[in-house]
Design a protein around this motif. Sequence first.
Motif, mmCIF file in Angstrom:
data_model
loop_
_atom_site.group_PDB
_atom_site.id
_atom_site.type_symbol
_atom_site.label_atom_id
_atom_site.label_comp_id
_atom_site.label_asym_id
_atom_site.label_seq_id
_atom_site.Cartn_x
_atom_site.Cartn_y
_atom_site.Cartn_z
ATOM 1 N N TYR A 1 0.805 -1.218 0.000
ATOM 2 C CA TYR A 1 0.000 0.000 0.000
ATOM 3 C C TYR A 1 0.842 1.275 0.000
ATOM 4 O O TYR A 1 0.328 2.346 -0.360
ATOM 5 N N ARG A 2 2.091 1.195 0.413
ATOM 6 C CA ARG A 2 2.936 2.386 0.524
ATOM 7 C C ARG A 2 4.271 2.140 -0.182
ATOM 8 O O ARG A 2 4.766 1.017 -0.216
ATOM 9 N N HIS A 3 4.873 3.216 -0.660
ATOM 10 C CA HIS A 3 6.221 3.101 -1.216
ATOM 11 C C HIS A 3 7.152 2.604 -0.106
ATOM 12 O O HIS A 3 7.035 3.026 1.050
ATOM 13 N N PRO A 4 8.076 1.704 -0.419
ATOM 14 C CA PRO A 4 8.927 1.145 0.640
ATOM 15 C C PRO A 4 9.784 2.176 1.352
ATOM 16 O O PRO A 4 10.082 2.019 2.544
ATOM 17 N N SER B 1 -8.015 -7.414 0.804
ATOM 18 C CA SER B 1 -9.120 -6.757 0.108
ATOM 19 C C SER B 1 -8.720 -6.362 -1.314
ATOM 20 O O SER B 1 -7.967 -5.401 -1.522
ATOM 21 N N ALA B 2 -9.271 -7.063 -2.295
ATOM 22 C CA ALA B 2 -9.004 -6.700 -3.695
ATOM 23 C C ALA B 2 -9.567 -5.319 -4.004
ATOM 24 O O ALA B 2 -8.973 -4.553 -4.777
ATOM 25 N N ALA B 3 -10.701 -4.969 -3.403
ATOM 26 C CA ALA B 3 -11.292 -3.649 -3.638
ATOM 27 C C ALA B 3 -10.384 -2.544 -3.127
ATOM 28 O O ALA B 3 -10.251 -1.485 -3.763
ATOM 29 N N GLU B 4 -9.764 -2.747 -1.995
ATOM 30 C CA GLU B 4 -8.853 -1.738 -1.456
ATOM 31 C C GLU B 4 -7.637 -1.578 -2.359
ATOM 32 O O GLU B 4 -7.166 -0.453 -2.606
ATOM 33 N N TYR B 5 -7.115 -2.686 -2.858
ATOM 34 C CA TYR B 5 -6.003 -2.613 -3.805
ATOM 35 C C TYR B 5 -6.398 -1.803 -5.041
ATOM 36 O O TYR B 5 -5.632 -0.961 -5.521
ATOM 37 N N ARG B 6 -7.605 -2.064 -5.567
ATOM 38 C CA ARG B 6 -8.049 -1.318 -6.748
ATOM 39 C C ARG B 6 -8.152 0.164 -6.446
ATOM 40 O O ARG B 6 -7.758 1.010 -7.263
ATOM 41 N N ALA B 7 -8.704 0.505 -5.283
ATOM 42 C CA ALA B 7 -8.851 1.913 -4.918
ATOM 43 C C ALA B 7 -7.499 2.619 -4.829
ATOM 44 O O ALA B 7 -7.393 3.812 -5.142
ATOM 45 N N LEU B 8 -6.477 1.887 -4.425
ATOM 46 C CA LEU B 8 -5.138 2.468 -4.283
ATOM 47 C C LEU B 8 -4.298 2.350 -5.551
ATOM 48 O O LEU B 8 -3.169 2.838 -5.593
ATOM 49 N N GLY B 9 -4.849 1.695 -6.571
ATOM 50 C CA GLY B 9 -4.132 1.575 -7.835
ATOM 51 C C GLY B 9 -2.965 0.617 -7.795
ATOM 52 O O GLY B 9 -1.992 0.770 -8.543
ATOM 53 N N PRO C 1 -1.769 -3.455 -8.134
ATOM 54 C CA PRO C 1 -2.286 -4.718 -8.691
ATOM 55 C C PRO C 1 -2.389 -5.811 -7.629
ATOM 56 O O PRO C 1 -1.379 -6.270 -7.092
ATOM 57 N N PHE C 2 -3.618 -6.220 -7.353
ATOM 58 C CA PHE C 2 -3.879 -7.229 -6.323
ATOM 59 C C PHE C 2 -3.193 -8.550 -6.655
ATOM 60 O O PHE C 2 -2.667 -9.240 -5.767
ATOM 61 N N GLU C 3 -3.182 -8.921 -7.938
ATOM 62 C CA GLU C 3 -2.629 -10.211 -8.345
ATOM 63 C C GLU C 3 -1.120 -10.287 -8.140
ATOM 64 O O GLU C 3 -0.551 -11.378 -8.098
ATOM 65 N N GLU C 4 -0.469 -9.141 -7.999
ATOM 66 C CA GLU C 4 0.990 -9.122 -7.825
ATOM 67 C C GLU C 4 1.397 -8.786 -6.392
ATOM 68 O O GLU C 4 2.556 -8.482 -6.122
ATOM 69 N N ARG C 5 0.446 -8.877 -5.454
ATOM 70 C CA ARG C 5 0.719 -8.411 -4.101
ATOM 71 C C ARG C 5 1.846 -9.186 -3.421
ATOM 72 O O ARG C 5 2.620 -8.612 -2.646
ATOM 73 N N GLY C 6 1.959 -10.477 -3.696
ATOM 74 C CA GLY C 6 3.028 -11.257 -3.075
ATOM 75 C C GLY C 6 4.397 -10.840 -3.557
ATOM 76 O O GLY C 6 5.329 -10.626 -2.752
ATOM 77 N N ALA C 7 4.548 -10.701 -4.865
ATOM 78 C CA ALA C 7 5.839 -10.293 -5.427
ATOM 79 C C ALA C 7 6.200 -8.877 -4.990
ATOM 80 O O ALA C 7 7.369 -8.585 -4.687
ATOM 81 N N ILE C 8 5.209 -7.982 -4.943
ATOM 82 C CA ILE C 8 5.473 -6.611 -4.501
ATOM 83 C C ILE C 8 5.924 -6.618 -3.039
ATOM 84 O O ILE C 8 6.886 -5.929 -2.665
ATOM 85 N N THR C 9 5.249 -7.388 -2.207
ATOM 86 C CA THR C 9 5.600 -7.441 -0.789
ATOM 87 C C THR C 9 7.030 -7.913 -0.603
ATOM 88 O O THR C 9 7.812 -7.331 0.174
ATOM 89 N N ASP C 10 7.420 -8.965 -1.306
ATOM 90 C CA ASP C 10 8.787 -9.478 -1.170
ATOM 91 C C ASP C 10 9.809 -8.419 -1.563
ATOM 92 O O ASP C 10 10.806 -8.201 -0.854
ATOM 93 N N GLU C 11 9.572 -7.752 -2.691
ATOM 94 C CA GLU C 11 10.535 -6.751 -3.144
ATOM 95 C C GLU C 11 10.553 -5.546 -2.207
ATOM 96 O O GLU C 11 11.626 -5.023 -1.870
ATOM 97 N N TYR C 12 9.375 -5.088 -1.787
ATOM 98 C CA TYR C 12 9.326 -3.913 -0.915
ATOM 99 C C TYR C 12 9.994 -4.201 0.431
ATOM 100 O O TYR C 12 10.660 -3.320 0.996
ATOM 101 N N LEU C 13 9.821 -5.409 0.971
ATOM 102 C CA LEU C 13 10.490 -5.724 2.228
ATOM 103 C C LEU C 13 12.002 -5.699 2.068
ATOM 104 O O LEU C 13 12.727 -5.223 2.956
ATOM 105 N N ALA C 14 12.494 -6.208 0.944
ATOM 106 C CA ALA C 14 13.935 -6.135 0.693
ATOM 107 C C ALA C 14 14.385 -4.682 0.597
ATOM 108 O O ALA C 14 15.453 -4.305 1.109
ATOM 109 N N ALA C 15 13.567 -3.848 -0.039
ATOM 110 C CA ALA C 15 13.912 -2.430 -0.158
ATOM 111 C C ALA C 15 13.873 -1.730 1.194
ATOM 112 O O ALA C 15 14.717 -0.865 1.492
ATOM 113 N N ILE C 16 12.911 -2.074 2.026
ATOM 114 C CA ILE C 16 12.826 -1.487 3.373
ATOM 115 C C ILE C 16 14.068 -1.836 4.184
ATOM 116 O O ILE C 16 14.674 -0.979 4.837
#
Length: 302
Positions: free
Chosen positions: A82-85, A112-120, A122-137
Amino acid sequence: MRFGVNLLNFGSDTTPRTLEHQATDARALGFTFAMISDHIAVTPDVHEVYPAPFYDQFILAAHLAGRVPGLRLGTTITVIPYRHPLQTARLAANIDQLNDAGFILGAGVGWSAAEYRALGVPFEERGAITDEYLAAIRAAWAQDPCTFEGRYVSYEGIRTAPAPAAEQLPVWVGGDSPAALRRAARLGEGWHPFMPTLQGLRAKLPVVAAEAEKAGRPVPELVPRLQIALGERSDTDDRPLGHGSVDQVRADLHALAELGATHVLFDTYPGGPAARATADEDRRVLELLVDKVVDPATGDVR
């Protein structure tokens, strides 16, 4: 073990005053940490479960850091995509600096897929985004200036100070899917399952340990969040830890100690607003736990 309380930062009766009272009560009862949940866009599906108003977890943690000293604060969980890392890294590091008792970053993918859509996002990529963002954090906490190259974010020479006050600000990774177990092993200091069963923990802890060994990392600590639902004794195989009689919950805590749990978070929210208790009733539940089940001051199970 250390014992903490989930602060309920949502709902029609929630105000800055009630939030401060929750944290003050937790500290007065001897709990050593308190955690706060996350939603940014309260879409209709979110509102049905966690109704507005919904207080932001990072702003609330900063608010409480100045008013309830001695209580470690954290998030259960931060929905990482939901946030930039860089923003998440700075928020967590800043609160860790501002709160003498420290900060814990709980991390997960959300639901919540609806919350992902509201924030722009991609819900389907949430796992890959989370892994990369945690590494960036983690990179932002360790490097100043920081350079990171990834699929979703890339930057060079970014100043990230202040670093966390702690030598290693702990990341507790939520979820119990195979991907979540890998994420906890590779990117977390703790595995933070919600409403686990004893059978499930016994099956999944070896998986986390094996994934950590593959990654060449220490095995994450077991740091579960238990939904507390006291009542009649329940002997079903799928009973979540924290559900049932006081004697059962006490036995649950003994079992968690045997499994090596280092922290346990108690959550009095029943999962929906219709069944939510009053603040006074929630406090009585926590008082009962302290009186009959755990001693937060010593970390012992009674």
